[in-house]
Write a protein that holds these residues in place. Structure first.
Motif, PDB file in Angstrom:
ATOM      1  N   LEU A 171       0.839  -1.201   0.000  1.00 57.50           N
ATOM      2  CA  LEU A 171       0.000   0.000   0.000  1.00 57.50           C
ATOM      3  C   LEU A 171       0.873   1.251   0.000  1.00 57.50           C
ATOM      4  CD1 LEU A 171      -2.949   0.922   0.396  1.00 57.50           C
ATOM      5  CD2 LEU A 171      -2.480   1.011   2.808  1.00 57.50           C
ATOM      6  N   THR A 172       2.023   1.169   0.636  1.00 58.58           N
ATOM      7  CA  THR A 172       2.944   2.294   0.647  1.00 58.58           C
ATOM      8  C   THR A 172       3.886   2.213  -0.546  1.00 58.58           C
ATOM      9  OG1 THR A 172       4.641   1.150   1.875  1.00 58.58           O
ATOM     10  CG2 THR A 172       2.916   2.154   3.160  1.00 58.58           C
ATOM     11  N   THR A 173       3.681   1.242  -1.412  1.00 61.05           N
ATOM     12  CA  THR A 173       4.460   0.961  -2.627  1.00 61.05           C
ATOM     13  C   THR A 173       5.912   0.615  -2.317  1.00 61.05           C
ATOM     14  OG1 THR A 173       5.350   3.151  -3.134  1.00 61.05           O
ATOM     15  CG2 THR A 173       3.096   2.710  -3.837  1.00 61.05           C
ATOM     16  N   SER A 174       6.216   0.463  -1.032  1.00 60.90           N
ATOM     17  CA  SER A 174       7.603   0.405  -0.631  1.00 60.90           C
ATOM     18  C   SER A 174       8.326  -0.845  -1.100  1.00 60.90           C
ATOM     19  CB  SER A 174       7.678   0.495   0.887  1.00 60.90           C
ATOM     20  OG  SER A 174       8.871   1.037   1.279  1.00 60.90           O
ATOM     21  N   ASN A 175       7.577  -1.914  -1.315  1.00 60.90           N
ATOM     22  CA  ASN A 175       8.230  -3.155  -1.745  1.00 60.90           C
ATOM     23  C   ASN A 175       7.765  -3.519  -3.135  1.00 60.90           C
ATOM     24  OD1 ASN A 175       5.629  -3.769  -1.229  1.00 60.90           O
ATOM     25  ND2 ASN A 175       6.017  -5.524   0.092  1.00 60.90           N
ATOM     26  N   PHE A 176       7.377  -2.492  -3.921  1.00 65.70           N
ATOM     27  CA  PHE A 176       6.579  -2.871  -5.066  1.00 65.70           C
ATOM     28  C   PHE A 176       7.178  -3.825  -6.073  1.00 65.70           C
ATOM     29  CE2 PHE A 176       4.829  -2.218  -9.392  1.00 65.70           C
ATOM     30  CZ  PHE A 176       3.986  -3.282  -9.301  1.00 65.70           C
ATOM     31  N   PRO A 177       8.097  -3.477  -6.885  1.00 68.00           N
ATOM     32  CA  PRO A 177       8.267  -4.520  -7.904  1.00 68.00           C
ATOM     33  C   PRO A 177       8.746  -5.822  -7.270  1.00 68.00           C
ATOM     34  CG  PRO A 177       9.555  -2.564  -8.454  1.00 68.00           C
ATOM     35  CD  PRO A 177       9.059  -2.399  -7.063  1.00 68.00           C
ATOM     36  N   ASP A 178       9.460  -5.747  -6.149  1.00 67.96           N
ATOM     37  CA  ASP A 178      10.013  -6.955  -5.540  1.00 67.96           C
ATOM     38  C   ASP A 178       8.949  -7.964  -5.143  1.00 67.96           C
ATOM     39  OD1 ASP A 178      12.889  -5.842  -5.196  1.00 67.96           O
ATOM     40  OD2 ASP A 178      11.578  -4.317  -4.365  1.00 67.96           O
ATOM     41  N   VAL A 179       7.878  -7.463  -4.539  1.00 70.39           N
ATOM     42  CA  VAL A 179       6.857  -8.374  -4.030  1.00 70.39           C
ATOM     43  C   VAL A 179       6.172  -9.117  -5.170  1.00 70.39           C
ATOM     44  CG1 VAL A 179       4.905  -6.783  -4.001  1.00 70.39           C
ATOM     45  CG2 VAL A 179       5.064  -8.527  -2.262  1.00 70.39           C
ATOM     46  N   MET A 180       6.194  -8.485  -6.342  1.00 69.48           N
ATOM     47  CA  MET A 180       5.533  -9.094  -7.499  1.00 69.48           C
ATOM     48  C   MET A 180       6.444 -10.082  -8.215  1.00 69.48           C
ATOM     49  SD  MET A 180       3.837  -7.029 -10.649  1.00 69.48           S
ATOM     50  CE  MET A 180       5.215  -6.741 -11.733  1.00 69.48           C
ATOM     51  N   MET A 181       7.751  -9.858  -8.107  1.00 66.10           N
ATOM     52  CA  MET A 181       8.680 -10.531  -9.003  1.00 66.10           C
ATOM     53  C   MET A 181       8.639 -12.056  -8.984  1.00 66.10           C
ATOM     54  SD  MET A 181      10.061  -8.788 -11.141  1.00 66.10           S
ATOM     55  CE  MET A 181       9.542  -7.148 -11.530  1.00 66.10           C
ATOM     56  N   PRO A 182       8.647 -12.710  -7.780  1.00 63.01           N
ATOM     57  CA  PRO A 182       8.673 -14.180  -7.811  1.00 63.01           C
ATOM     58  C   PRO A 182       7.475 -14.769  -8.552  1.00 63.01           C
ATOM     59  CG  PRO A 182       9.183 -13.369  -5.631  1.00 63.01           C
ATOM     60  CD  PRO A 182       8.716 -12.195  -6.416  1.00 63.01           C
ATOM     61  N   SER A 183       6.292 -14.207  -8.312  1.00 63.82           N
ATOM     62  CA  SER A 183       5.124 -14.750  -8.992  1.00 63.82           C
ATOM     63  C   SER A 183       5.101 -14.330 -10.459  1.00 63.82           C
ATOM     64  CB  SER A 183       3.846 -14.301  -8.287  1.00 63.82           C
ATOM     65  OG  SER A 183       3.928 -12.952  -7.939  1.00 63.82           O
ATOM     66  N   TYR A 184       5.611 -13.134 -10.745  1.00 64.08           N
ATOM     67  CA  TYR A 184       5.645 -12.642 -12.121  1.00 64.08           C
ATOM     68  C   TYR A 184       6.591 -13.510 -12.951  1.00 64.08           C
ATOM     69  CZ  TYR A 184       6.164  -9.142 -15.881  1.00 64.08           C
ATOM     70  OH  TYR A 184       6.183  -8.487 -17.071  1.00 64.08           O
ATOM     71  N   ALA A 185       7.703 -13.932 -12.324  1.00 63.57           N
ATOM     72  CA  ALA A 185       8.663 -14.764 -13.040  1.00 63.57           C
ATOM     73  C   ALA A 185       8.033 -16.103 -13.398  1.00 63.57           C
ATOM     74  CB  ALA A 185       9.902 -14.983 -12.177  1.00 63.57           C
ATOM     75  N   ARG A 186       7.133 -16.577 -12.535  1.00 67.44           N
ATOM     76  CA  ARG A 186       6.506 -17.865 -12.790  1.00 67.44           C
ATOM     77  C   ARG A 186       5.371 -17.731 -13.807  1.00 67.44           C
ATOM     78  NH1 ARG A 186       4.896 -22.703  -8.700  1.00 67.44           N
ATOM     79  NH2 ARG A 186       7.094 -23.128  -8.680  1.00 67.44           N
ATOM     80  N   ASN A 187       4.521 -16.742 -13.604  1.00 65.61           N
ATOM     81  CA  ASN A 187       3.396 -16.563 -14.515  1.00 65.61           C
ATOM     82  C   ASN A 187       3.187 -15.062 -14.756  1.00 65.61           C
ATOM     83  OD1 ASN A 187       0.996 -16.401 -15.840  1.00 65.61           O
ATOM     84  ND2 ASN A 187      -0.227 -17.380 -14.242  1.00 65.61           N
TER      85      ASN A 187
END
Lengths: 817, 817
Positions: free
Chosen positions: A278-294
């Motif tokens: 919500l604070t965008t503080s971890n943004f692309p990182d939090v998405m990356m593992p799942s984004y890499a998979r799908n």
């Protein structure tokens, strides 16, 4: 002691003494006059017979005393109106009055402030202390006890003034008393045990600061505003949290089967990470593992951010802004009506039975003596004249309603001469006139703008050419001298052309002046090699700010900025108060928790790493630096809290601390985030509101722009002055008489029969609001007076009790002179 | 072909045929009537003699044709008014009219939209293409050429309609033509060379989408708004950049002596890092090296952030918000006046020489046939009656001004029966009545809220207990069935108690219904083990949203949310258009630049690392994942751009790309940041404005709250209906006659002499504005009419030329039926 500290009422002595002999032409009914002592002025206004008419046969001297008392009480009413103090705290008897006067002067306020500051600053020295300022437990506990005793004294004065009943009813004071009690016990415990225990209650010390008179703005405007904005804020916050929970469950189901994804493996992690998201503080990182998979999993995050960050967070701002607007208006209304009531109360105390239709100058002057003791005689009379719209020698209630607007004016005789050099001989005059014309010409202005721009580019290029090494040359660069000379000449020309007074009256010129002065100081520092002052050299680019004068919008923006400044400062102070509370709590729980290489088990280990390894011949230092963001002392805590406020990468600090303590520590950080979010939203709403308000105002008054505050013109004839001199002479007020005679002399010198005076003050937000809500204000007044009429029986007792003020020791005091 | 595509004008044939025989009671003057063919209606209104009076002796059939032409032209005027099309694009002759009609129907719009979308979607298949969608160069270049040819055809139709002169003057169309030309040449070059060159011009394809009729809202509202907000925005941006430069110089001087500080070692680095700091993206990191050396250096960063981030950035929002407010009001005003002018034009074409004071039903009906061909006869008459405020059979100009407000109403006969089950037998009635009372009771509602809350807690606890593993049990959990049964029963009760129509007319019930349906589908998915649909199960917590009905503020917020939705979607589309442009540019320059372990020389190497090393027996994968944020195809670019929009850690992407290309690449990222900042600020301003507006409106109309849009009531007596039937019978309009006769039958059945009809439509922003600016609107009208009077000579030619429309092939067309 009470008298010596009362710098609000020094003129009592002078005038109380002389009141008996006054019989100025303006005041010829003096002898028969009796004040409306019992607050029955309402009856007089309504042309009904006063029930207290029997009091008329009181003694002359008693009457004089009563007058003084009435002046004082009226002044107190007006002060209460101005400060938005509720009338139920109005002093009810002589003892209360003495305490009131004691507790309402700048010395007392200063004492209040300094004890509060002392208490707050103690946390610098208490363990965990700032290393340089560490004090022994005995020392700081004693200091604390001392400060607390002073607070007790202050509170007892307040109790004396309010009376026990009111004291108990006054919530804020009661809270303060409780906090004081707790602090007292704790300080004694510390002193006895000679060791500090977990003292989270220190966070409550802020209340002593908040309760200060000088921090009234913080308390009244900001804290109250924040608390009033809370209910709608919390509503939207719940909506926000609700969606967060839904998405956390969803995210947990969707991403936890992916074992390389550490962010969603449990529901708690899922929730925490979505909060951080919500604070965008971890943004692309939090998405990356799942984004890499799908790759399609990015949809989850995009939808979440769109709803939460871009919609609901903005909604939060909208709701707060809306509430803010509404509250501002309601506050303005209530303050306006409060002031009006205060003026009515004061008015009632100043009119006489014989002349119920208005206040004469003598009584008005008496009021001002108490209300604004620093005002000189000329200003008092001008204020009276400015209020008096009719041609009668009395100020009616309707005129009196403008009191607050008029009393702030600074009066000055209108100069007949246009320039300061008008009186000089012909040749000098022509030279100065030439300079004046030159300085005011567009060509000159634009030349200077060009010079400033060239200077700016020069500095930029110069700095760009410098690539490391010795930045501050031994020799002063010639460009510096050239530009400074140009600025110096400009300054000289402007000062001579416009005259120093007119030159410095403009904020922009003042800015130019100080920047040029700084540049000169920098030159000195360079020339004499004073290294610690080199930073002044760096301030040179500030000159460039002058370019912003060119455009109207910037002038508007910068003017708004300066107008907003006090309020911004008070908002900043509010933020600091919250910081203080959180810093204390943080220090009690997390002091010493974070250190280099502390968090090797957590996901943020890298940021806390401090490795010093040797590869071949080189020593490579790997520094994560985050161990510097700790709660080891209050200054460090403040910096850490500022970093948390900026929000970026705050989760690293949170995770670091969490890995060293329990996962409940996250609550501290999350609550802090929400609190700063509230304050920040209020700040944004405030800037928005102030700016939009000002722009609307400018748009509404497009024709009358470029006005420099409120200006009022009043003409005083010689006879009038002579009349007032007579009046003062009889009261043997020497200083006033001398002041006024100077005016007469001046008039004689120029052979004038009258002098024009200009009253000037800067425009306040209240003036702007008055103009914006013009139509509504009339409605409010009507509604208010209707309400008042129906409530008169209820208000009567209060006003009756207020008149029970008996002539105290004032008489004795007056006789000492 | 023109006729077949014109689904806007199907009724021409029917009614043009029958116009001659009408002599309804309402229209008995028909035979003598002649339309104000030459736009001289102004003269008639002003009671001056028409200069074209000689035309009166034209033939009857010609008159009929002229009438049809007038209806059509009036309808076109009204459409232009509604769509805010400028009147200079009004078709000027028969050829133009045919082209106009051809270019203004949904088939044509759809063609426009689909070619634009085709062109945009081509970038999915062009190199660098999404792997799965890669097409041969020959294929996609041919597709592109085909789409471009369609655009040429569209443009030629537009030229036919506008005429060459107007076409040249119309800026947007000219830009489109130029872009088209460039695209054409490039497509041919690609086709000839059989290889793609750097085609940044593809970014301009957006203009085809923007020019679509269906994207009118995006163009008119958002893009124009953004461009209008730009000047003040840029001003403040300059202020921001100015301070940034000053601080960059200052930071360079202060921190570059520290060799362990990589952020300020050159002026360029200093500038870039302060730019990134503005987005807070590198915050504590950028401070850390200097903070580690000297704790007081944090002051520099705190001051910078306070000025730039917390003050000027908010000022930016304030300025945009202020401009936004102002523009919204001016836009509303201009649209209002434009509509008024359109109505005046239309009115002039509909009144007759004989009865210049108003429009008779016959002519009004003729207009509606063209303006809203789908309207049924009853609605036409009701619209006429709703407009007609006086008791005469004519609609005056003043009444006609309400045209747009009234024409959107949906008319329905007011039911006499309260419930749907009123006609059922006694026993059934009682049962349903009972259910109705139950369903409407507070107890029932709060019971349901409790159930929903319990369900929510249940889901939360259930999910919390699940710690990894097989999330979806083989067996359906019993709690799922229990809660679903309760919801099912509630749905059934509500549907039977309120009747399906009333039940589904509330948005909240619709929401309940769909959520329950989804839950049921989820149950099916679980029961029959359909794994791909498991995600539906996860939507269960949405039920919890029902709880927000409880509080008024949420209802307000959610209602506003739904009202805002279309506008938000169009803002989102605007953002996507910007994304598209940047994605194309990014792909042309940065495709394939970023890959695992690409950026080992840069400061952000860690984030791009992909190491697969074996320690002992374990394989440890170190993934930085950031190589996934690339510009390798348009979908990846969109995700990358979204990450840049969210701003957090965007500098990692920037530095990664920069280290692989030149440092000028930073410009791309910085410009993108500023562009998204503009759009985001507009979005925030929009949400603020809409919300505050709505709240103000609610506050102003506190008593009349809970209204469901605009409602109008009209009573029609039987005689009136019979009269209209007569009218239609003579025009041998069979469908209309049948429709109306049904009403008569219904009246007979219930023995009524008249029926009450309710016209209903939802409240639009325009309605709210009308109410808010009530007073100002009158001023605008007066000002407008004054201006018009003075400009009449200028407007006359336009209206004269518009009347030069000659009866085209319409006659032939009408004879085919």
């Amino acid at each position: 002691m009470a008298v010596s500290m009362d710098d609000d009422v020094p003129l009592i002595l002078t005038l109380d003494d002389s009141g008996s002999s006054t019989s100025a032409p303006l005041d010829d009914l003096d002898r028969e006059e009796l004040p409306n002592q019992n607050g029955g002025s309402y009856d007089v206004i309504n042309d009904a017979s006063s029930p207290a008419a029997g009091d008329c046969c009181a003694q002359q001297s008693s009457a004089r005393h009563n007058w003084e008392m009435n002046y004082q009480e009226a002044a107190i009413y007006l002060q209460e109106g101005e400060n938005n103090d509720k009338f139920f705290t109005h002093p009810k008897n002589a003892k209360a009055l003495a305490a009131y006067l004691f507790a309402h002067n700048h010395l007392f306020y200063l004492m209040e402030l300094s004890t509060a500051l002392l208490l707050l600053l103690l946390s610098l020295c208490e363990a965990p202390a700032v290393p340089m300022l560490r004090l022994g437990i005995f020392v700081h506990a004693t200091l604390e006890l001392f400060a607390l005793i002073v607070v007790v004294f202050e509170l007892s004065m307040k109790m004396r003034w309010l009376g026990f009943q009111t004291f108990i009813r006054h919530k804020r004071t009661m809270v303060k008393t409780c906090v004081l009690f707790v602090q007292f016990i704790e300080a004694i415990v510390v002193l006895v045990r000679q060791t500090s225990h977990v003292r989270i209650t220190r966070a409550l010390r802020c209340i002593f600061l908040v309760d200060c008179r000088y921090c009234g703005a913080v308390r009244r405007r900001n804290l109250r505003q924040i608390f009033q904005s809370l209910p709608p804020f919390i509503d939207i916050l719940l909506l926000l949290l609700f969606f967060m929970v839904i998405f956390a469950i969803l995210g947990f189901y969707l991403f936890s089967p992916n074992h390389s994804d550490p962010y969603f493996n449990t529901l708690e992690n899922s929730l925490v990470n979505l909060f951080v998201l919500l604070t965008t503080s971890n943004f692309p990182d939090v998405m990356m593992p799942s984004y890499a998979r799908n790759p399609w999993s990015c949809v989850f995050f995009i939808v979440y951010l769109s709803i939460e960050l871009y919609f609901i967070m903005n909604l939060l701002l909208a709701v707060v802004f809306d509430t803010f607007n509404d509250i501002e208006k309601r506050k303005f209304k209530s303050l306006l009506l409060h002031k009006r009531t205060a003026m009515q109360h004061a008015y009632r105390l100043l009119i006489t039975k014989q002349r119920p239709s208005g206040i004469s100058f003598k009584h008005f002057e008496g009021l001002l003596r108490f209300y604004k003791p620093r005002m000189c005689a000329r200003e008092r009379y001008l204020t009276f004249k400015a209020l008096n719209q009719s041609n009668t020698p009395l100020v009616s209630l309707k005129d009196f309603y403008n009191f607050y607007e008029v009393v702030g004016l600074k009066w000055k005789a209108k100069r007949n001469r246009e320039h300061w050099f008008d009186d000089l001989p012909r040749t000098a005059f022509l030279i100065f006139k030439g300079i004046n014309i030159l300085v005011k010409s567009r060509v000159f202005q634009y030349t200077m703008y060009t010079v400033v721009a060239v200077n700016g580019i020069w500095i930029l290029v110069e700095t760009f050419m410098l690539q490391g090494g010795n930045f501050f040359p031994r020799n002063v660069p010639w460009s510096y001298i050239v530009f400074l000379t140009i600025y110096g000449v400009e300054l000289l020309l402007k000062t001579t052309g416009l005259g120093p007074v007119e030159y410095l009256s403009s904020g922009w010129n003042l800015f130019d002046f100080s920047v040029t002065l700084f540049a000169f100081l920098g030159l000195m520092a360079l020339a004499f090699n004073m290294e610690p002052f080199y930073f002044i050299v760096v301030l040179r680019p500030l000159q460039l700010l002058r370019l912003f004068k060119l455009k109207k919008r910037y002038r508007n923006v910068l003017d708004t900025m300066f107008e907003l400044f006090p309020r911004m400062a008070s908002l900043g102070l509010t933020l600091l108060i919250f910081y203080y509370c959180f810093a204390i709590v943080g220090m009690e729980f997390f002091a010493g928790v974070v250190y280099p290489n502390c968090c090797n088990t957590s996901t943020v280990a890298d940021s806390y790493r401090w490795v010093n390894h040797t590869v071949g011949n080189k020593t490579i230092v790997e520094e994560g630096y985050y161990y510097l963001n700790n709660f080891d002392n209050i200054l460090n805590s403040f910096v850490t809290l500022f970093e948390l406020t900026v929000v970026n990468d705050w989760y690293i600090i949170m995770e670091g601390v969490t890995s060293q303590t329990t996962h409940w520590s996250r609550l501290y950080f999350m609550i802090f985030y929400i609190v700063t979010m509230v304050v920040m939203t209020i700040i944004v709403a405030f800037i928005l509101d102030a700016f939009v308000f000002r722009m609307n105002y400018t748009r509404k008054n497009q024709d009358s722009e470029e006005d420099n505050g409120i200006v009022l013109e009043k003409e005083i004839s010689k006879e009038e002055v002579v009349g007032i001199i007579e009046l003062y002479k009889r009261s043997s007020a020497a200083t006033e008489t001398a002041q006024l005679q100077k005016i007469v002399l001046q008039m004689d010198k120029y052979g004038q029969m009258s002098t024009l005076f200009l009253g000037r003050r800067s425009r306040t937000k209240s003036d702007l609001s008055m103009k914006m809500y013009e139509e509504e204000i009339q409605e409010w007044y009507e509604e208010h007076s209707r309400k008042e009429e129906s409530q008169t029986p209820l208000q009567e007792p209060a006003s009756a009790s207020s008149s029970s003020l008996k002539p105290v020791s004032l008489r004795q005091r007056s006789q000492t002179v």
